[in-house]
Scaffold this motif. Structure first.
Motif, PDB file in Angstrom:
ATOM      1  N   GLY A 114      53.303  55.225 -10.538  1.00  0.00           N
ATOM      2  CA  GLY A 114      54.219  54.817  -9.481  1.00  0.00           C
ATOM      3  C   GLY A 114      53.553  54.266  -8.236  1.00  0.00           C
ATOM      4  O   GLY A 114      54.218  53.668  -7.388  1.00  0.00           O
ATOM      5  N   ASP A 115      52.230  54.460  -8.105  1.00  0.00           N
ATOM      6  CA  ASP A 115      51.533  53.885  -6.948  1.00  0.00           C
ATOM      7  C   ASP A 115      51.609  52.359  -7.001  1.00  0.00           C
ATOM      8  O   ASP A 115      51.550  51.760  -8.080  1.00  0.00           O
ATOM      9  N   GLU A 116      51.703  51.744  -5.833  1.00  0.00           N
ATOM     10  CA  GLU A 116      51.835  50.290  -5.758  1.00  0.00           C
ATOM     11  C   GLU A 116      50.555  49.648  -5.234  1.00  0.00           C
ATOM     12  O   GLU A 116      49.893  50.187  -4.339  1.00  0.00           O
ATOM     13  N   VAL A 117      50.232  48.504  -5.814  1.00  0.00           N
ATOM     14  CA  VAL A 117      49.104  47.689  -5.353  1.00  0.00           C
ATOM     15  C   VAL A 117      49.648  46.301  -5.024  1.00  0.00           C
ATOM     16  O   VAL A 117      50.281  45.667  -5.868  1.00  0.00           O
ATOM     17  N   ILE A 118      49.399  45.846  -3.813  1.00  0.00           N
ATOM     18  CA  ILE A 118      49.869  44.521  -3.405  1.00  0.00           C
ATOM     19  C   ILE A 118      48.899  43.475  -3.931  1.00  0.00           C
ATOM     20  O   ILE A 118      47.692  43.540  -3.689  1.00  0.00           O
ATOM     21  N   VAL A 119      49.454  42.520  -4.681  1.00  0.00           N
ATOM     22  CA  VAL A 119      48.656  41.481  -5.337  1.00  0.00           C
ATOM     23  C   VAL A 119      49.116  40.118  -4.827  1.00  0.00           C
ATOM     24  O   VAL A 119      50.198  39.654  -5.189  1.00  0.00           O
ATOM     25  N   PRO A 120      48.333  39.463  -3.967  1.00  0.00           N
ATOM     26  CA  PRO A 120      48.721  38.128  -3.509  1.00  0.00           C
ATOM     27  C   PRO A 120      48.734  37.143  -4.677  1.00  0.00           C
ATOM     28  O   PRO A 120      47.834  37.150  -5.522  1.00  0.00           O
ATOM     29  N   ALA A 121      49.778  36.328  -4.736  1.00  0.00           N
ATOM     30  CA  ALA A 121      49.870  35.282  -5.766  1.00  0.00           C
ATOM     31  C   ALA A 121      49.673  33.925  -5.120  1.00  0.00           C
ATOM     32  O   ALA A 121      50.189  33.692  -4.025  1.00  0.00           O
ATOM     33  N   PRO A 122      48.930  33.036  -5.778  1.00  0.00           N
ATOM     34  CA  PRO A 122      48.346  33.118  -7.110  1.00  0.00           C
ATOM     35  C   PRO A 122      47.236  34.181  -7.200  1.00  0.00           C
ATOM     36  O   PRO A 122      46.498  34.386  -6.255  1.00  0.00           O
ATOM     37  N   TYR A 123      47.165  34.814  -8.363  1.00  0.00           N
ATOM     38  CA  TYR A 123      46.212  35.895  -8.588  1.00  0.00           C
ATOM     39  C   TYR A 123      45.469  35.675  -9.891  1.00  0.00           C
ATOM     40  O   TYR A 123      45.898  34.938 -10.777  1.00  0.00           O
ATOM     41  N   TRP A 124      44.331  36.339  -9.993  1.00  0.00           N
ATOM     42  CA  TRP A 124      43.600  36.353 -11.263  1.00  0.00           C
ATOM     43  C   TRP A 124      44.438  37.126 -12.279  1.00  0.00           C
ATOM     44  O   TRP A 124      45.010  38.181 -11.963  1.00  0.00           O
ATOM     45  N   VAL A 125      44.494  36.606 -13.497  1.00  0.00           N
ATOM     46  CA  VAL A 125      45.456  37.090 -14.486  1.00  0.00           C
ATOM     47  C   VAL A 125      45.331  38.580 -14.808  1.00  0.00           C
ATOM     48  O   VAL A 125      46.326  39.216 -15.193  1.00  0.00           O
ATOM     49  N   SER A 126      44.164  39.169 -14.663  1.00  0.00           N
ATOM     50  CA  SER A 126      43.973  40.560 -15.095  1.00  0.00           C
ATOM     51  C   SER A 126      44.374  41.599 -14.046  1.00  0.00           C
ATOM     52  O   SER A 126      44.522  42.773 -14.379  1.00  0.00           O
ATOM     53  N   TYR A 127      44.535  41.194 -12.783  1.00  0.00           N
ATOM     54  CA  TYR A 127      44.897  42.174 -11.758  1.00  0.00           C
ATOM     55  C   TYR A 127      46.172  42.943 -12.101  1.00  0.00           C
ATOM     56  O   TYR A 127      46.163  44.183 -12.144  1.00  0.00           O
ATOM     57  N   PRO A 128      47.304  42.265 -12.336  1.00  0.00           N
ATOM     58  CA  PRO A 128      48.539  43.017 -12.608  1.00  0.00           C
ATOM     59  C   PRO A 128      48.453  43.878 -13.861  1.00  0.00           C
ATOM     60  O   PRO A 128      48.967  45.002 -13.883  1.00  0.00           O
ATOM     61  N   GLU A 129      47.787  43.357 -14.890  1.00  0.00           N
ATOM     62  CA  GLU A 129      47.712  44.095 -16.154  1.00  0.00           C
ATOM     63  C   GLU A 129      46.876  45.363 -16.005  1.00  0.00           C
ATOM     64  O   GLU A 129      47.222  46.422 -16.544  1.00  0.00           O
ATOM     65  N   GLN A 130      45.774  45.276 -15.280  1.00  0.00           N
ATOM     66  CA  GLN A 130      44.937  46.456 -15.075  1.00  0.00           C
ATOM     67  C   GLN A 130      45.657  47.506 -14.245  1.00  0.00           C
ATOM     68  O   GLN A 130      45.518  48.711 -14.490  1.00  0.00           O
ATOM     69  N   ILE A 131      46.419  47.056 -13.270  1.00  0.00           N
ATOM     70  CA  ILE A 131      47.194  47.988 -12.443  1.00  0.00           C
ATOM     71  C   ILE A 131      48.223  48.710 -13.301  1.00  0.00           C
ATOM     72  O   ILE A 131      48.385  49.938 -13.206  1.00  0.00           O
ATOM     73  N   LYS A 132      48.906  47.977 -14.155  1.00  0.00           N
ATOM     74  CA  LYS A 132      49.906  48.583 -15.033  1.00  0.00           C
ATOM     75  C   LYS A 132      49.269  49.576 -16.004  1.00  0.00           C
ATOM     76  O   LYS A 132      49.834  50.640 -16.270  1.00  0.00           O
ATOM     77  N   LEU A 133      48.098  49.236 -16.530  1.00  0.00           N
ATOM     78  CA  LEU A 133      47.410  50.144 -17.449  1.00  0.00           C
ATOM     79  C   LEU A 133      47.028  51.459 -16.786  1.00  0.00           C
ATOM     80  O   LEU A 133      46.895  52.484 -17.450  1.00  0.00           O
ATOM     81  N   ALA A 134      46.856  51.434 -15.469  1.00  0.00           N
ATOM     82  CA  ALA A 134      46.519  52.654 -14.727  1.00  0.00           C
ATOM     83  C   ALA A 134      47.768  53.410 -14.273  1.00  0.00           C
ATOM     84  O   ALA A 134      47.649  54.414 -13.567  1.00  0.00           O
ATOM     85  N   GLY A 135      48.931  52.917 -14.683  1.00  0.00           N
ATOM     86  CA  GLY A 135      50.174  53.594 -14.320  1.00  0.00           C
ATOM     87  C   GLY A 135      50.764  53.124 -13.012  1.00  0.00           C
ATOM     88  O   GLY A 135      51.788  53.643 -12.554  1.00  0.00           O
ATOM     89  N   GLY A 136      50.106  52.153 -12.387  1.00  0.00           N
ATOM     90  CA  GLY A 136      50.588  51.646 -11.105  1.00  0.00           C
ATOM     91  C   GLY A 136      51.547  50.489 -11.261  1.00  0.00           C
ATOM     92  O   GLY A 136      51.777  49.985 -12.367  1.00  0.00           O
ATOM     93  N   ASN A 137      52.103  50.051 -10.145  1.00  0.00           N
ATOM     94  CA  ASN A 137      53.026  48.923 -10.125  1.00  0.00           C
ATOM     95  C   ASN A 137      52.439  47.799  -9.272  1.00  0.00           C
ATOM     96  O   ASN A 137      52.213  48.000  -8.071  1.00  0.00           O
ATOM     97  N   PRO A 138      52.181  46.629  -9.872  1.00  0.00           N
ATOM     98  CA  PRO A 138      51.729  45.496  -9.066  1.00  0.00           C
ATOM     99  C   PRO A 138      52.891  44.931  -8.259  1.00  0.00           C
ATOM    100  O   PRO A 138      53.954  44.643  -8.812  1.00  0.00           O
TER     101      PRO A 138
END
Length: 395
Positions: A114-138
């Protein structure tokens, strides 16, 4: 057999997917020009290869400490001091199996469900996926092209919630090549300190800058910001060592220790031979890096001028990395396609030029072109794209 829920929502890497498709067409005998790969086309400098060979012949092929060999951590600390005026102890540095693994491991030890990480877009493709894999929300914060795709302090402030744990800053940026200046970083840092937000500063393209702008790490600006920042870097782009897989993270000792403990149960350690190669890279001067940088500058100038002459394509000239990120929405409409992904697919099929659609980077109106290939191929690629656009201009 069912898969774990954590991988069911993963989106395949668009950069690797387009590279694989281009490779498949090449193997079928087609003359394909691939502009998707995010790696230098230069070979690793010979002195680094020689150091790796020596390490093998000297028997340095065994397990190493999970966080990296002491000599390499010391060399990385020296690099931080010389290049960024930052002081880190060895205990504040972890060597990882590429910068991507440093980011992955960081999110694993930093985020709770449930923790959130702010990801500025455009972003490198792996940022959101890695955050999701850790249980977080991009939490994607869309930046504006007229601000060079850079996150503002106001945008950051408006994206923050009680669940916000971190923000990612990537400068120079993949995919845009844009850079933050000191004032912009200071404004972002002030917001992060106000809300006690961890700063993940991805600086992997720091050595590839083609203007008089100076790379600045947000960790340099103050001791308080340094304490709040985890810096990510590596030798992949700076020394043409993508396949060697050596990256690192530096920052809060507690976080680095947790990352090291996690790595001990996942990779055991980065490849020993690659670590000694990276050690040689940081012990030497930057002649090889400078030579590569000069070549990239010429390629950038060539491809940029050709690209902006194509109808329906506009582009901000990047300052660093080795990508162009043009807006092609008008060309797409002019050519009769409904979206950029379809347009990119048609160019690959008809003109055999592989581009990466911006949808994978959170920017559906753009495409990413890597100029990490020869000027001859870049010129031919631009010619083919121009021919495609003009031939369908009135559709």
């Amino acid at each position: 057999m069912d898969l774990a829920n954590r991988v069911k929502t993963l989106t395949p890497s668009s950069t690797l997917a387009i590279t694989a498709k281009a490779k498949e067409l090449k193997e079928q005998g087609y003359d394909v020009i691939g502009l998707g790969a995010g790696e230098p086309d230069f070979n690793t400098p010979s002195y680094i290869i020689d150091a790796a060979e020596k390490a093998m012949r000297d028997g340095l092929t065994k397990y190493t400490p999970s966080g990296g060999i002491p000599a390499l951590k010391e060399a990385i600390a020296g690099k931080f001091k010389n290049d960024n005026q930052l002081s880190y102890k060895s205990e504040e540095i972890i060597v990882t199996t590429g910068a991507k693994h440093a980011l992955y491991t960081l999110f694993q030890v930093l985020l709770n469900p449930g923790d959130e990480v702010i990801v500025p877009a455009p972003y490198w493709v792996s940022y959101p996926e890695q955050i999701k894999l850790a249980g977080g929300n991009p939490v994607v914060a869309k930046t504006m092209e007229d601000n060079q795709f850079k996150l503002t302090a106001e945008q950051l402030e408006s994206a923050i919630t009680v669940k916000t744990k971190a923000v990612i800053i990537n400068s120079p940026s993949n995919p845009t090549g844009m850079m933050y200046n000191e004032a912009e970083l200071a404004a972002l840092g002030e917001v992060c300190l106000k809300h006690n937000i961890t700063i993940v500063s991805d600086e992997i393209y720091e050595k590839l800058i083609y203007t008089n702008d100076e790379h600045i790490s947000i960790a340099q600006l103050s001791d308080t910001l340094k304490a709040q920042t985890i810096v990510i870097n590596g030798v992949s782009k700076s020394h043409a060592m993508t396949g060697w897989r050596i990256g690192y993270a530096a920052g809060n000792e507690k976080i680095i220790k947790a990352m090291t403990n996690l790595a001990s149960h996942s990779t055991s350690n980065p490849t020993s031979i690659a670590q000694f190669a990276a050690l040689a890279a940081y012990k030497a001067n930057n002649d090889a890096t400078n030579e590569m940088k000069q070549a990239f500058k010429k390629r950038l100038d060539t491809l940029y001028n050709l690209l902006i002459a194509i109808p329906g394509i506009t582009c901000i000239k990047p300052k660093g990395a080795f990508y162009l990120f043009p807006n092609v929405q008008q060309a797409v409409k002019m050519n009769g396609f409904t979206n950029v992904d379809e347009w990119v697919t048609a160019i690959l099929e008809e003109e055999k030029v592989a581009l990466v659609p911006g949808s994978g980077f959170g920017a559906a109106e753009n495409v990413r072109l890597s100029y990490a290939t020869s000027i001859g191929l870049l010129t031919e690629a631009a010619k083919r794209i121009d021919r495609f656009v003009r031939s369908r201009k009135n559709i």
